[in-house]
Design a protein around this motif. Structure first.
Motif, short mmCIF file in Angstrom:
data_model
loop_
_atom_site.label_atom_id
_atom_site.label_comp_id
_atom_site.label_asym_id
_atom_site.label_seq_id
_atom_site.Cartn_x
_atom_site.Cartn_y
_atom_site.Cartn_z
N ILE A 124 4.68 2.07 2.29
CA ILE A 124 5.01 0.21 2.92
C ILE A 124 4.39 0.22 4.43
O ILE A 124 4.49 -0.74 5.13
CB ILE A 124 6.86 0.43 2.68
CG1 ILE A 124 6.37 0.16 1.23
CG2 ILE A 124 7.58 -1.08 2.77
CD1 ILE A 124 5.36 -1.03 0.37
N ALA A 125 5.63 2.25 5.21
CA ALA A 125 5.53 1.67 6.38
C ALA A 125 3.58 1.63 7.36
O ALA A 125 3.89 0.99 7.73
CB ALA A 125 5.92 3.00 7.45
N ALA A 126 2.66 1.79 6.43
CA ALA A 126 1.85 1.74 7.01
C ALA A 126 0.81 1.00 6.78
O ALA A 126 0.30 0.15 7.50
CB ALA A 126 0.74 2.77 6.34
N ARG A 127 1.66 -0.17 5.69
CA ARG A 127 1.51 -1.93 5.23
C ARG A 127 2.27 -2.42 6.45
O ARG A 127 1.10 -3.31 6.84
CB ARG A 127 1.89 -2.08 3.50
CG ARG A 127 0.63 -1.41 2.97
CD ARG A 127 1.50 -2.04 1.32
NE ARG A 127 1.52 -2.88 1.39
CZ ARG A 127 2.13 -3.68 -0.23
NH1 ARG A 127 2.75 -3.04 -0.97
NH2 ARG A 127 1.91 -4.94 -0.44
N TYR A 128 3.02 -2.50 6.43
CA TYR A 128 4.00 -3.39 7.47
C TYR A 128 2.82 -2.55 9.79
O TYR A 128 3.20 -3.61 9.19
CB TYR A 128 5.35 -3.03 8.05
CG TYR A 128 6.61 -2.77 7.69
CD1 TYR A 128 7.07 -4.61 7.58
CD2 TYR A 128 6.84 -2.79 6.53
CE1 TYR A 128 7.58 -5.55 6.96
CE2 TYR A 128 7.77 -2.90 5.81
CZ TYR A 128 8.36 -4.58 5.70
OH TYR A 128 8.78 -4.86 5.18
#
Length: 171
Positions: free
Chosen positions: A111-115
């Motif tokens: 999810i961090a990578a998507r943000y």
């Protein structure tokens, strides 16, 4: 794991969306369920947040656009929202980066990578919007006959006076 569907009674599809029906068949919550459950779980924290919507300040700037009369005024408003520094776009970028950091600290690297990906896309969009603003200003100031105020011309150099124009004789 079976998740409760408090808004969905068994076999009652009347008035339900396709997403609700599919979620019920697949025994998973809908996006609305997830948001509602999160809002319920965060209700104490939510009480400490500002009462106004986060987008309200952008709405205020949008209303300023109705008062704009010149390209320079449009640029001033656009830079406040889209420019570098503390613009709305820059603050949204910071928000996405901070959300990514939170996800990393809480063991959610995907999810961090998507943000972060969306923060990068937003940054690229910001670059494109800056080019648009520059192109708009260049277009306006290169054509001083438009409605925008003419770019101040440098003081003319002392030149010999031009000969007086001939007057036209009438017959």
């Amino acid at each position: 794991m079976s998740l409760p569907h408090p808004d969905f009674e068994l076999y009652d599809n009347i008035g339900r969306t396709t997403e609700q029906i599919a979620a019920h068949r697949e025994n998973r919550p809908t996006a609305d369920d997830l948001c509602r459950w999160a809002a319920y779980d965060a209700r104490e924290f939510s009480a400490s947040l500002p009462a106004e919507d986060a987008g309200q300040s952008i709405s205020d700037w949008t209303r300023h656009l109705y008062r704009v009369r010149t390209a320079a005024e449009l640029n001033t408003v656009a830079q406040a929202v889209l420019g570098d520094g503390h613009s709305g776009l820059a603050e949204l970028h910071l928000f996405l980066e901070t959300a990514a950091e939170w996800c990393e600290r809480n063991q959610e690297p995907g999810i961090a990578a998507r943000y972060r990906q969306h923060a990068e896309e937003l940054s690229a969009l910001g670059d494109q919007l800056a080019y648009l603003s520059e192109d708009h200003l260049a277009s306006i100031y290169r054509h001083p006959n438009r409605s925008a105020p003419a770019h101040p011309a440098p003081a003319p150099a002392a030149a010999p006076a031009a000969p007086a124009a001939r007057t036209r004789r009438t017959r």
